[in-house]
Design a protein around this motif. Structure first.
Motif, PDB file in Angstrom:
ATOM      1  N   VAL A  63       1.371  -1.136  -0.034  1.00  0.00           N
ATOM      2  CA  VAL A  63      -0.223  -0.295  -0.278  1.00  0.00           C
ATOM      3  C   VAL A  63       0.557   0.956  -0.368  1.00  0.00           C
ATOM      4  CG1 VAL A  63      -1.599   1.663   1.578  1.00  0.00           C
ATOM      5  CG2 VAL A  63      -2.051  -1.326   0.820  1.00  0.00           C
ATOM      6  N   LEU A  64       2.069   1.301   0.160  1.00  0.00           N
ATOM      7  CA  LEU A  64       2.251   2.577   1.223  1.00  0.00           C
ATOM      8  C   LEU A  64       3.629   2.956  -0.487  1.00  0.00           C
ATOM      9  CD1 LEU A  64       4.043   4.694   2.728  1.00  0.00           C
ATOM     10  CD2 LEU A  64       6.045   3.114   3.179  1.00  0.00           C
ATOM     11  N   PHE A  65       3.972   1.934  -0.904  1.00  0.00           N
ATOM     12  CA  PHE A  65       4.623   1.866  -2.730  1.00  0.00           C
ATOM     13  C   PHE A  65       3.658   2.095  -3.313  1.00  0.00           C
ATOM     14  CE2 PHE A  65       8.808  -0.330  -1.604  1.00  0.00           C
ATOM     15  CZ  PHE A  65       9.551  -0.168  -2.356  1.00  0.00           C
ATOM     16  N   SER A  66       2.289   1.458  -3.498  1.00  0.00           N
ATOM     17  CA  SER A  66       1.647   2.216  -4.409  1.00  0.00           C
ATOM     18  C   SER A  66       1.635   3.379  -4.056  1.00  0.00           C
ATOM     19  CB  SER A  66       0.029   1.251  -4.090  1.00  0.00           C
ATOM     20  OG  SER A  66       1.029  -0.577  -4.066  1.00  0.00           O
ATOM     21  N   PHE A  67       1.512   4.446  -2.797  1.00  0.00           N
ATOM     22  CA  PHE A  67       0.963   5.482  -2.803  1.00  0.00           C
ATOM     23  C   PHE A  67       2.729   6.219  -3.445  1.00  0.00           C
ATOM     24  CE2 PHE A  67       2.256   8.969  -0.188  1.00  0.00           C
ATOM     25  CZ  PHE A  67       1.282   9.881   0.385  1.00  0.00           C
ATOM     26  N   LEU A  68       3.425   5.614  -3.148  1.00  0.00           N
ATOM     27  CA  LEU A  68       4.532   6.538  -3.153  1.00  0.00           C
ATOM     28  C   LEU A  68       5.137   6.533  -4.885  1.00  0.00           C
ATOM     29  CD1 LEU A  68       7.747   5.092  -1.097  1.00  0.00           C
ATOM     30  CD2 LEU A  68       6.240   7.151  -1.373  1.00  0.00           C
ATOM     31  N   ARG A 136     -11.658  10.864  -4.886  1.00  0.00           N
ATOM     32  CA  ARG A 136     -13.037  10.424  -4.878  1.00  0.00           C
ATOM     33  C   ARG A 136     -12.208   8.933  -5.689  1.00  0.00           C
ATOM     34  NH1 ARG A 136     -15.661  15.381  -5.806  1.00  0.00           N
ATOM     35  NH2 ARG A 136     -15.284  15.164  -8.393  1.00  0.00           N
ATOM     36  N   LEU A 137     -12.239   8.774  -6.843  1.00  0.00           N
ATOM     37  CA  LEU A 137     -11.320   7.772  -7.241  1.00  0.00           C
ATOM     38  C   LEU A 137     -10.738   6.780  -6.537  1.00  0.00           C
ATOM     39  CD1 LEU A 137     -10.068   8.690 -10.957  1.00  0.00           C
ATOM     40  CD2 LEU A 137     -12.309   7.574 -10.222  1.00  0.00           C
ATOM     41  N   SER A 138     -10.000   7.153  -5.244  1.00  0.00           N
ATOM     42  CA  SER A 138      -9.136   6.733  -4.587  1.00  0.00           C
ATOM     43  C   SER A 138      -9.987   5.863  -3.235  1.00  0.00           C
ATOM     44  CB  SER A 138      -8.140   7.600  -3.831  1.00  0.00           C
ATOM     45  OG  SER A 138      -7.755   6.613  -2.436  1.00  0.00           O
ATOM     46  N   LEU A 139     -11.225   6.542  -3.068  1.00  0.00           N
ATOM     47  CA  LEU A 139     -12.711   5.753  -2.425  1.00  0.00           C
ATOM     48  C   LEU A 139     -13.064   4.917  -3.176  1.00  0.00           C
ATOM     49  CD1 LEU A 139     -13.857   5.469   0.605  1.00  0.00           C
ATOM     50  CD2 LEU A 139     -15.515   8.013  -0.274  1.00  0.00           C
ATOM     51  N   TYR A 140     -13.641   5.323  -4.407  1.00  0.00           N
ATOM     52  CA  TYR A 140     -14.062   4.339  -4.545  1.00  0.00           C
ATOM     53  C   TYR A 140     -13.807   2.752  -4.655  1.00  0.00           C
ATOM     54  CZ  TYR A 140     -17.372   8.434  -6.540  1.00  0.00           C
ATOM     55  OH  TYR A 140     -18.170   9.655  -6.383  1.00  0.00           O
ATOM     56  N   PHE A 141     -12.537   3.039  -5.585  1.00  0.00           N
ATOM     57  CA  PHE A 141     -11.539   2.091  -5.690  1.00  0.00           C
ATOM     58  C   PHE A 141     -11.115   1.356  -4.062  1.00  0.00           C
ATOM     59  CE2 PHE A 141      -9.164   3.987  -9.469  1.00  0.00           C
ATOM     60  CZ  PHE A 141      -9.372   3.316 -10.244  1.00  0.00           C
ATOM     61  N   VAL A 201      -5.040 -10.280  -8.422  1.00  0.00           N
ATOM     62  CA  VAL A 201      -5.706  -9.169  -9.393  1.00  0.00           C
ATOM     63  C   VAL A 201      -7.082  -8.995  -7.578  1.00  0.00           C
ATOM     64  CG1 VAL A 201      -7.793  -9.376 -11.003  1.00  0.00           C
ATOM     65  CG2 VAL A 201      -5.473 -10.123 -11.715  1.00  0.00           C
ATOM     66  N   PHE A 202      -7.970  -9.838  -7.798  1.00  0.00           N
ATOM     67  CA  PHE A 202      -8.882  -9.766  -6.785  1.00  0.00           C
ATOM     68  C   PHE A 202      -8.541  -9.278  -4.910  1.00  0.00           C
ATOM     69  CE2 PHE A 202     -10.967 -12.891  -9.432  1.00  0.00           C
ATOM     70  CZ  PHE A 202     -11.526 -11.651 -10.111  1.00  0.00           C
ATOM     71  N   TYR A 203      -7.408  -9.290  -4.903  1.00  0.00           N
ATOM     72  CA  TYR A 203      -6.727  -8.969  -3.403  1.00  0.00           C
ATOM     73  C   TYR A 203      -6.080  -7.721  -3.596  1.00  0.00           C
ATOM     74  CZ  TYR A 203      -5.176  -9.510   1.645  1.00  0.00           C
ATOM     75  OH  TYR A 203      -4.413  -9.189   2.125  1.00  0.00           O
ATOM     76  N   GLN A 204      -5.419  -7.202  -4.501  1.00  0.00           N
ATOM     77  CA  GLN A 204      -4.112  -6.372  -4.254  1.00  0.00           C
ATOM     78  C   GLN A 204      -4.544  -5.007  -5.277  1.00  0.00           C
ATOM     79  OE1 GLN A 204      -0.445  -7.961  -5.230  1.00  0.00           O
ATOM     80  NE2 GLN A 204      -0.317  -8.301  -3.544  1.00  0.00           N
ATOM     81  N   TRP A 205      -5.143  -5.684  -6.840  1.00  0.00           N
ATOM     82  CA  TRP A 205      -5.526  -4.745  -7.631  1.00  0.00           C
ATOM     83  C   TRP A 205      -6.234  -3.328  -7.227  1.00  0.00           C
ATOM     84  CZ3 TRP A 205      -5.276  -6.279 -13.240  1.00  0.00           C
ATOM     85  CH2 TRP A 205      -3.605  -6.836 -13.319  1.00  0.00           C
ATOM     86  N   PRO A 206      -6.977  -3.833  -6.685  1.00  0.00           N
ATOM     87  CA  PRO A 206      -8.385  -2.709  -5.892  1.00  0.00           C
ATOM     88  C   PRO A 206      -7.221  -1.823  -5.244  1.00  0.00           C
ATOM     89  CG  PRO A 206      -9.282  -4.462  -5.754  1.00  0.00           C
ATOM     90  CD  PRO A 206      -8.215  -4.727  -6.503  1.00  0.00           C
ATOM     91  N   ASN A 207      -6.657  -2.090  -4.640  1.00  0.00           N
ATOM     92  CA  ASN A 207      -5.911  -1.464  -2.877  1.00  0.00           C
ATOM     93  C   ASN A 207      -4.787  -0.425  -4.251  1.00  0.00           C
ATOM     94  OD1 ASN A 207      -6.853  -3.290  -1.697  1.00  0.00           O
ATOM     95  ND2 ASN A 207      -6.800  -2.170   0.350  1.00  0.00           N
ATOM     96  N   VAL A 208      -3.630  -1.266  -5.025  1.00  0.00           N
ATOM     97  CA  VAL A 208      -2.462  -0.647  -5.643  1.00  0.00           C
ATOM     98  C   VAL A 208      -3.635   0.537  -6.344  1.00  0.00           C
ATOM     99  CG1 VAL A 208      -1.425  -0.656  -7.206  1.00  0.00           C
ATOM    100  CG2 VAL A 208      -1.485  -2.307  -5.579  1.00  0.00           C
ATOM    101  N   LEU A 209      -5.046   0.213  -7.003  1.00  0.00           N
ATOM    102  CA  LEU A 209      -5.443   1.295  -7.620  1.00  0.00           C
ATOM    103  C   LEU A 209      -5.921   2.742  -7.154  1.00  0.00           C
ATOM    104  CD1 LEU A 209      -7.134  -0.226 -10.293  1.00  0.00           C
ATOM    105  CD2 LEU A 209      -6.039   1.458 -10.691  1.00  0.00           C
ATOM    106  N   SER A 279      -8.216  -1.058   7.679  1.00  0.00           N
ATOM    107  CA  SER A 279      -7.265  -1.249   8.579  1.00  0.00           C
ATOM    108  C   SER A 279      -5.678  -0.848   7.897  1.00  0.00           C
ATOM    109  CB  SER A 279      -7.578  -2.603   9.729  1.00  0.00           C
ATOM    110  OG  SER A 279      -7.404  -3.731   9.024  1.00  0.00           O
ATOM    111  N   ALA A 280      -6.153  -1.807   6.896  1.00  0.00           N
ATOM    112  CA  ALA A 280      -4.468  -1.885   6.969  1.00  0.00           C
ATOM    113  C   ALA A 280      -3.845  -0.458   6.259  1.00  0.00           C
ATOM    114  CB  ALA A 280      -3.906  -2.619   5.566  1.00  0.00           C
ATOM    115  N   PRO A 281      -4.602   0.143   5.268  1.00  0.00           N
ATOM    116  CA  PRO A 281      -3.852   2.156   5.053  1.00  0.00           C
ATOM    117  C   PRO A 281      -4.316   2.979   5.986  1.00  0.00           C
ATOM    118  CG  PRO A 281      -5.596   0.882   3.749  1.00  0.00           C
ATOM    119  CD  PRO A 281      -5.834  -0.236   4.531  1.00  0.00           C
TER     120      PRO A 281
END
Length: 386
Positions: A63-68, A136-141, A201-209, A279-281
């Protein structure tokens, strides 16, 4: 962008490399089918090691790396000649994807670089969105991530029964392959990488986006250019994020490490899906807030070079850590595959991280770029970078 801001981003990358290593090491050390399973740990110390990884590290650092990554995307757009921005960006994405494929085949089944490359294509089309739109997109994902977690929870029983019937055979094949020669390792890792794609795809990708969009919005708002101003805003959210982070990750640990009853009602699966995702973010937010306070204080003077050097060489160190871990556990190296418990594997994390921090400090005395950064940047700019 001032040097402090850039320095803090590198500082965060260096810190994130430690967390990524702590999460990845179990996947190097044992068959992936055992990770977070009932049969993973045999001793109390191993259980404690697994609980520490689950609570403090799992899902927080990608999650942190995706933010960066989202933050860095904005920096790429604002640097260099405008007429070649699109070509540069997509060359970088392609190069990152190729590195991810090679990394997943030869070194690590849980590669994230290919996912970043694929999802990074979508990020390009969001470049002109405003900060409120990106948030808003961040919240939708993030909501999409919760929906995917719920779907995975509902399908868990089916996949678990399928896995249990084949588990002895899968474990035997995995141990034989990873304790064999280099090509046996490569073949098995390729199979495991392909099998892990639905999970990614299902566990990580939406959080990454979600974190891509959040990081892009943060960079557009220059939130790290004036830390005193940013801190006053983040401080309002910190107590709530800390409560959500501690309670949510405590529940995640109890659930993912089978401390709670296995046969639970559907309503609880919905609760776990929501708390796991949120809770992770939240805990990652707390890490960034506390590290920001530390970085911009005088106390961090002696630690900055260690973290910043690693952050500037993050791609090289990420792949270098994978190479060292593969050498430790695979048959063509030391051959410790499936021989060390979770506790000892966790203890390896600081030693490997410190080793690479020393390497990074020495390397930066002689070179500006790491080997992987040099190769990717040369490919991105379509010329040999000095």
């Amino acid at each position: 962008m001032n040097s402090n801001r850039i320095g803090f981003i590198d500082f965060l990358r260096g810190f994130a490399l430690f967390g990524i290593l702590a999460v990845n090491l179990p996947f190097f050390s044992k068959p992936m089918y055992l990770i977070a399973s009932l049969g993973e740990n045999k001793t109390l110390f191993d259980c404690i090691g697994s609980w520490i990884v689950a609570f403090f590290f799992e899902s927080k650092f990608y999650v942190l790396f995706s933010f960066l990554f989202g933050y860095g995307f904005y920096i790429q757009l604002t640097n260099g000649p405008k007429n070649s921005t699109k070509a540069r960006y997509f060359r970088r994405i392609l190069g990152l994807g190729i590195l991810g494929i090679l990394h997943g085949i030869f070194l690590f089944i849980g590669d994230i670089l290919l996912s970043y490359a694929i999802l990074g294509v979508l990020l390009w089309f969001l470049r002109n969105r405003s900060i409120p739109q990106l948030l808003r997109l961040s919240l939708y994902f993030l909501v999409l991530a919760i929906i995917c977690r719920i779907g995975m929870s509902l399908a868990e029983g089916y996949f678990k029964s399928e896995l249990e019937s084949r588990l002895p055979q899968l474990l035997e094949e995995s141990r034989k392959a990873y304790l064999g020669g280099f090509w046996e390792n490569t073949k098995q890792r390729t199979i495991d990488t392909i099998l892990s794609i639905p999970f990614l795809v299902f566990y990580q990708w939406p959080n990454v986006l979600s974190m891509f969009c959040f990081g892009f919005a943060a960079a557009k708002g220059s939130i790290f250019s004036d830390w005193e101003k940013t801190r006053s805003g983040l401080r309002k959210f910190f107590p709530w994020m800390l409560i959500i982070g501690i309670l949510g990750n405590g529940l995640y640990t109890l659930h993912s490490r089978h401390i709670l009853p296995e046969n639970i009602q559907i309503i609880w699966k919905f609760v776990f899906a929501i708390t796991d995702t949120a809770s992770a973010p939240a805990l990652t937010f707390c890490y960034v807030y506390l590290l920001g306070n530390y970085f911009f204080s005088e106390r961090s003077f002696g630690d900055k070079p260690w973290f910043e050097s690693m952050g500037k060489l993050s791609l090289s160190i990420y792949i270098g850590e994978s190479f060292v871990c593969t050498w430790i556990f695979c048959g063509w190296g030391l051959g410790y595959f499936d021989q060390l418990g979770s506790y000892l594997v966790l203890l390896l994390t600081p030693f490997i991280w410190i080793f690479f921090s020393i390497v990074a400090l020495i390397w930066k005395r002689f070179f500006t770029l790491g080997p992987m950064e040099w190769a990717l940047r040369s490919w991105t700019y379509w010329k040999m970078i000095r």
